[in-house]
Design a protein around this motif. Sequence first.
Motif, mmCIF file in Angstrom:
data_model
loop_
_atom_site.group_PDB
_atom_site.id
_atom_site.type_symbol
_atom_site.label_atom_id
_atom_site.label_comp_id
_atom_site.label_asym_id
_atom_site.label_seq_id
_atom_site.Cartn_x
_atom_site.Cartn_y
_atom_site.Cartn_z
ATOM 1 N N ASP A 17 33.582 47.750 38.254
ATOM 2 C CA ASP A 17 33.432 46.763 37.184
ATOM 3 C C ASP A 17 32.915 45.416 37.672
ATOM 4 O OD1 ASP A 17 34.279 48.524 35.232
ATOM 5 O OD2 ASP A 17 36.393 47.939 35.412
ATOM 6 N N HIS A 18 33.396 44.974 38.817
ATOM 7 C CA HIS A 18 33.094 43.599 39.230
ATOM 8 C C HIS A 18 32.564 43.484 40.656
ATOM 9 C CE1 HIS A 18 35.029 42.250 35.559
ATOM 10 N NE2 HIS A 18 36.113 42.949 35.868
ATOM 11 N N ASP A 19 32.315 44.607 41.312
ATOM 12 C CA ASP A 19 31.869 44.583 42.703
ATOM 13 C C ASP A 19 30.372 44.860 42.805
ATOM 14 O OD1 ASP A 19 34.576 44.367 43.014
ATOM 15 O OD2 ASP A 19 34.836 46.286 44.056
ATOM 16 N N LYS A 20 29.843 44.568 43.977
ATOM 17 C CA LYS A 20 28.460 44.923 44.316
ATOM 18 C C LYS A 20 28.444 45.590 45.690
ATOM 19 C CE LYS A 20 25.735 41.173 42.140
ATOM 20 N NZ LYS A 20 24.833 40.030 42.470
ATOM 21 N N ARG A 41 32.434 38.694 38.788
ATOM 22 C CA ARG A 41 33.257 37.852 37.916
ATOM 23 C C ARG A 41 32.615 36.474 37.769
ATOM 24 N NH1 ARG A 41 38.221 40.331 37.197
ATOM 25 N NH2 ARG A 41 38.760 41.912 38.783
ATOM 26 N N LEU A 42 32.804 35.879 36.588
ATOM 27 C CA LEU A 42 32.141 34.601 36.294
ATOM 28 C C LEU A 42 32.556 33.502 37.270
ATOM 29 C CD1 LEU A 42 32.284 34.515 32.385
ATOM 30 C CD2 LEU A 42 30.308 34.952 33.842
ATOM 31 N N LYS A 43 33.778 33.506 37.708
ATOM 32 C CA LYS A 43 34.276 32.427 38.561
ATOM 33 C C LYS A 43 34.268 32.788 40.041
ATOM 34 C CE LYS A 43 37.166 30.302 34.999
ATOM 35 N NZ LYS A 43 38.524 29.800 34.630
ATOM 36 N N SER A 44 33.552 33.840 40.414
ATOM 37 C CA SER A 44 33.509 34.211 41.823
ATOM 38 C C SER A 44 32.812 33.129 42.641
ATOM 39 C CB SER A 44 32.770 35.536 42.009
ATOM 40 O OG SER A 44 32.541 35.779 43.385
ATOM 41 N N PRO A 45 33.457 32.622 43.688
ATOM 42 C CA PRO A 45 32.817 31.579 44.500
ATOM 43 C C PRO A 45 31.675 32.117 45.354
ATOM 44 C CG PRO A 45 34.883 32.250 45.497
ATOM 45 C CD PRO A 45 34.816 32.948 44.176
ATOM 46 N N PHE A 46 31.584 33.445 45.491
ATOM 47 C CA PHE A 46 30.565 34.040 46.353
ATOM 48 C C PHE A 46 29.340 34.516 45.579
ATOM 49 C CE2 PHE A 46 34.486 35.493 48.889
ATOM 50 C CZ PHE A 46 34.599 34.240 49.478
#
Length: 263
Positions: A17-20, A41-46
């Motif tokens: 869902d949220h990984d690459k 995720r929208l708030k992922s710092p990376f």
Amino acid sequence: MFVKIKGLITRETRYKDHDKLLTIVTAERGRMTVRARGVMRLKSPFAPACQLFAYTEFTLFENKGLFSVNAAEPLELFLGLRCDARQLALAAYFADLAEKIAESDTACDDLLRLTLNCFYALASGLHPPELIRAAFEMRAAVIAGYEPQLDVCIRCGSEPTNPYILPEEGGVCCADCLTPSDRSGRLIRCPAGVLPLLSYFASAPLKRLLPAVSDSNLIDSAVFVTERYLFSQLGCDPKPLRFYQSLTPDPAESFRKESTYDH
């Protein structure tokens, strides 16, 4: 174990869902595949550092030969590429070739520097895109181990006249020196003025790989040769290049009918 390494992201694939899953080309370890958890995720710092074509300093966690991103700091995002669809498509072609040439667990510093330099050149707009493509294709062939002999004819040993490149033999041949067997195989015609430019691409320092060339006909002629030579040696997937060419006129079209390569 933690590993710190710099790499260019040449491919990204959504995972769960949220990984690459990221394919990166590095100087020390060649091609690597790493997992970036939660980066969608929208708030992922990376997120900025883990996007396609980003040159990033990664801190990776290794577990049983699998790598995941623990930290990531973008070093260059090549934002100029994202303002033009043709430049973006050409960058995708370069990335695809770099990924194909790079091997896992094998140093490929020259390949990484070549790709980064050509990305910089594309993003800056200081050189014609087709000149950058010709330079990348010829130097990529050299890095992959397919440097052609361009200074003398492989048959007579003299400076070539009306030259053709014989991909299977990795060298240039005078038209008068071609054998019937040569003529029945793959030939790549070298239009006038192309050989000195190809020789420069093959041997120039990477930081000075792109000379000032304003003759569009010469650039088109060079691309005609480098594309065919590289593809004949590597058996590349033509889809990324064909997509780029669908966005801009094919500069090699005017030469195609005169070449015996495509028969």
